[in-house]
Design a protein around this motif. Structure first.
Motif, short mmCIF file in Angstrom:
data_model
loop_
_atom_site.label_atom_id
_atom_site.label_comp_id
_atom_site.label_asym_id
_atom_site.label_seq_id
_atom_site.Cartn_x
_atom_site.Cartn_y
_atom_site.Cartn_z
N PHE A 209 -10.47 -4.18 -11.93
CA PHE A 209 -9.84 -3.03 -11.26
C PHE A 209 -8.37 -3.33 -11.04
N ALA A 210 -7.53 -2.33 -11.28
CA ALA A 210 -6.09 -2.46 -10.98
C ALA A 210 -5.45 -1.08 -11.10
N SER A 211 -4.36 -0.90 -10.38
CA SER A 211 -3.60 0.34 -10.53
C SER A 211 -3.05 0.40 -11.95
N PRO A 212 -2.71 1.58 -12.45
CA PRO A 212 -2.19 1.67 -13.83
C PRO A 212 -1.00 0.77 -14.08
N VAL A 213 -0.07 0.67 -13.13
CA VAL A 213 1.12 -0.14 -13.39
C VAL A 213 0.77 -1.63 -13.38
N LEU A 214 -0.18 -2.05 -12.56
CA LEU A 214 -0.59 -3.45 -12.59
C LEU A 214 -1.35 -3.76 -13.88
N GLN A 215 -2.19 -2.83 -14.33
CA GLN A 215 -2.86 -3.00 -15.63
C GLN A 215 -1.83 -3.22 -16.74
N HIS B 105 9.81 -0.69 -20.19
CA HIS B 105 9.26 -1.79 -19.39
C HIS B 105 9.93 -1.86 -18.02
N LEU B 106 11.23 -1.65 -17.99
CA LEU B 106 11.99 -1.74 -16.74
C LEU B 106 11.51 -0.68 -15.75
N ILE B 107 11.30 0.53 -16.22
CA ILE B 107 10.84 1.61 -15.34
C ILE B 107 9.45 1.29 -14.80
N GLN B 108 8.61 0.70 -15.61
CA GLN B 108 7.27 0.30 -15.15
C GLN B 108 7.38 -0.77 -14.07
N TYR B 109 8.27 -1.73 -14.30
CA TYR B 109 8.47 -2.79 -13.31
C TYR B 109 8.90 -2.20 -11.97
N ALA B 110 9.74 -1.18 -12.01
CA ALA B 110 10.26 -0.57 -10.79
C ALA B 110 9.21 0.24 -10.03
N LYS B 111 8.00 0.29 -10.56
CA LYS B 111 6.89 0.94 -9.85
C LYS B 111 5.99 -0.08 -9.14
N LEU B 112 6.13 -1.35 -9.48
CA LEU B 112 5.27 -2.39 -8.91
C LEU B 112 5.65 -2.70 -7.47
N ASP B 113 4.66 -2.87 -6.60
CA ASP B 113 4.95 -3.29 -5.23
C ASP B 113 3.76 -4.04 -4.65
N TYR C 60 1.51 -3.16 -2.64
CA TYR C 60 0.26 -2.40 -2.54
C TYR C 60 -0.58 -2.55 -3.80
N ASP C 61 0.08 -2.57 -4.96
CA ASP C 61 -0.66 -2.77 -6.21
C ASP C 61 -1.42 -4.09 -6.19
N ILE C 62 -0.74 -5.12 -5.70
CA ILE C 62 -1.34 -6.46 -5.70
C ILE C 62 -2.46 -6.56 -4.67
N TYR C 63 -2.17 -6.14 -3.44
CA TYR C 63 -3.16 -6.29 -2.37
C TYR C 63 -4.40 -5.43 -2.63
N GLY C 64 -4.19 -4.22 -3.14
CA GLY C 64 -5.34 -3.37 -3.45
C GLY C 64 -6.25 -4.01 -4.47
N ALA C 65 -5.66 -4.62 -5.49
CA ALA C 65 -6.45 -5.29 -6.51
C ALA C 65 -7.15 -6.53 -5.95
N VAL C 66 -6.43 -7.31 -5.16
CA VAL C 66 -6.99 -8.55 -4.60
C VAL C 66 -8.22 -8.24 -3.75
#
Length: 407
Positions: free
Chosen positions: A251-257, A274-282, A284-290
Motif C-alpha cells: 500500500f502507498a499513495s500514488p506519489v510514494l508508489q 520527476h521534479l513535480i512528483q517530488y514536490a508532492k511528497l511529504d 503524510y505519504d510516509i507515515y500513512g504507508a508505515v
C-alpha cells in the motif's frame, strides 16, 4: 488584495511579509508542502513538543533576514530594494527541497543529490512560473551575485537559517541550551570588504552561538534515540524499495508508489516530470504507508514499521572507538538464528555506523570579527572564553543499533 499579511509566530511574535511576491510564493503548492514536513523529523519521539514544520522555520528565517537587511542599511551599506527582495526570497525558499522528515530521508527516495540542490531546482521551476522574478534570488543562492555578503546572509556559518533553527528548535524541544541571542547578533552584523562580519562587541554572543550549536547537535539533532529512530525509518524505505522491485504488493499513495517502483537520482530531477512528483511528497505519504505496512505479511517490513508506530525503536550504543567486529558478527548470527534470516536480511536488525559533528569549521567561510580600528580577525584567533581546539575539532562517534531481543 493586501498581501502584506501578518503571522503570529510563537518565537518572535508578529511577522509581517515585506513584499507581495513573498505572499505569492507562500501560497504556491511547493511552499505549502512545507506545512507537511516536520522540521526535526522524528525528534518528537524524544522531545514531544518538536512538532514544528519547515514552514515555521522558513517564515522565521525570513523575519530575521528582514531585520538583518535593516541593520546593514542603517550602517550605511547600499542594499537596493530589488536586492532586499531577492535575498528575502532566497532565504524563504532555502529549504523548499527537503525530503519528507527533513534530513532523515535525504538520499532515501532520491539518491545522489542534496536538499540544497533540490531547493535550487524547485526555485528555477518557480522562476519559470513567476516570469523570471526569482532570477536575482537564484544568483544570490548560488553565490553568483556580485555582492557576496548577500549570499553570506543566506548560507554561511553565521546565516539567518542557523540563527532561526537554533532558537526555534530550542523553543519547541525545551532544550534551553540551544537558545541564542539572535537579535543581538543581528545588531552586531556589519560588512567589510564585501564579507559579512561581526563587530567586536558581539564576540561573546557569537561564542554563545557556537556553544549552543554544539550542544544542540548532541542533545537534539544527533541524540542517540533520534538517531535510532531515523535509522529505523531509513531501513523501512530501503526494505519497501526491495519489495517493490520484486513486485511484492505494498500500500502507498500514488506519489510514494512513483518513487518506490523506480530508482530516481539527482540527474533524473532535471526532468520536470520527476521534479513535480517530488514536490508532492511529504511526511503524510510516509507515515500513512508505515501504519499499513506494520501489518504487512513481510516479517522484516512489518517489524520495522511496528517499531515506528509503537515507538519500539532500536536500542543504540554510542562510543568513541569502533565496536568489536566479533561482537557485531555474533549479533548478526543471533539474528540469523532467531528470525531465520540471511545475513543481508539480519542487517536490518543489527548494524553499526559512524556520526560526526563540528560546531565551527575555520576551513570553511570563517566568522570574522571587525574591530574599531578596522582590523579583522578570525573568531578562534580572538576568542578568550573558549578552548579553540574544542571549537574546531570535529567529534566522531561510532554507533551500534540493534533490537532489544538481540542484546
Amino acid at each position: 488584495m493586501n498581501k502584506k499579511k501578518i503571522f503570529n509566530d510563537p518565537v518572535y511574535g508578529f511577522i509581517t511579509l515585506p513584499y507581495d511576491i513573498i505572499f505569492d510564493l507562500i501560497e504556491h503548492p511547493f511552499f505549502q508542502r512545507l506545512r507537511r514536513i516536520r522540521q526535526l523529523g522524528l525528534t518528537h519521539l524524544v522531545y514531544p513538543g518538536a512538532l514544528h514544520t519547515r514552514l515555521h522555520h522558513a517564515l522565521g528565517s525570513l523575519h530575521l533576514m528582514v531585520q538583518a537587511v535593516d541593520t546593514l542599511r542603517s550602517k550605511g551599506h547600499d542594499i537596493t530594494e530589488e536586492e532586499s527582495k531577492a535575498v528575502c526570497i532566497a532565504i524563504l525558499l532555502h529549504d523548499i527541497g527537503h525530503a519528507p522528515f527533513s534530513h532523515a530521508l535525504e538520499n532515501s527516495l532520491v539518491t545522489g543529490i542534496s536538499h540544497e540542490q533540490i531547493s535550487l531546482l524547485l526555485m528555477e521551476e518557480l522562476n519559470k512560473q513567476f516570469n523570471g522574478e526569482l532570477t536575482m534570488a537564484i544568483r544570490i543562492f548560488k553565490n553568483e551575485y556580485p555582492k557576496h555578503f548577500l549570499h553570506n546572509l543566506v548560507s554561511s556559518q553565521l546565516d539567518m537559517d542557523r540563527l532561526d533553527y537554533l532558537n526555534r528548535d530550542s523553543f519547541y524541544t525545551g532544550v534551553l541550551e540551544g537558545k541564542i541571542g539572535a537579535q543581538r547578533i543581528i545588531k552586531m552584523l556589519n560588512i567589510h570588504q564585501d564579507q559579512l562580519v561581526i563587530e567586536e562587541k558581539g564576540i561573546y554572543s557569537i561564542e554563545k552561538f557556537i556553544v549552543a550549536r554544539r550542544l544542540m547537535y548532541w542533545q537534539v539533532y544527533l541524540h542517540k534515540t533520534v538517531l535510532a529512530a531515523e535509522q529505523l525509518l531509513v531501513n523501512i524505505l530501503k526494505r519497501a524499495k526491495e519489495l517493490s522491485a520484486i513486485q511484492h504488493p505494498l500500500f502507498a499513495s500514488p506519489v510514494l508508489q512513483y518513487f518506490l517502483h523506480q530508482e530516481i537520482t539527482g540527474k533524473d530531477l532535471l526532468d520536470t516530470t520527476h521534479l513535480i512528483q517530488y514536490a508532492k511528497l511529504d511526511d503524510y505519504d510516509i507515515y500513512g504507508a508505515v501504519k499499513v505496512w506494520s501489518e504487512n505479511e513481510d516479517f522484516i517490513l512489518s517489524r520495522l514499521c511496528s517499531g515506528i508506530v509503537n515507538r519500539k525503536l532500536y536500542k543504540i550504543k554510542l562510543q568513541k572507538e569502533p565496536f568489536d567486529p566479533h561482537l557485531l558478527h555474533a549479533r548478526v548470527a543471533k539474528a540469523n538464528k532467531m528470525y531465520k534470516l540471511t545475513s543481508e536480511e539480519a542487517a536490518y536488525f543489527t548494524f553499526n555506523g559512524e556520526i560526526s559533528n563540528s560546531a565551527y569549521d575555520p576551513q570553511e567561510e570563517q566568522i570574522k570579527i571587525l574591530f574599531k580600528d578596522g582590523t579583522l580577525k578570525e573568531l578562534t584567533e580572538e576568542s578568550d572564553q573558549m578552548d579553540v581546539s574544542v571549537l574546531i575539532r570535529p567529534v566522531h562517534k561510532h554507533y551500534w543499533c540493534y533490537f532489544p531481543e538481540l542484546a
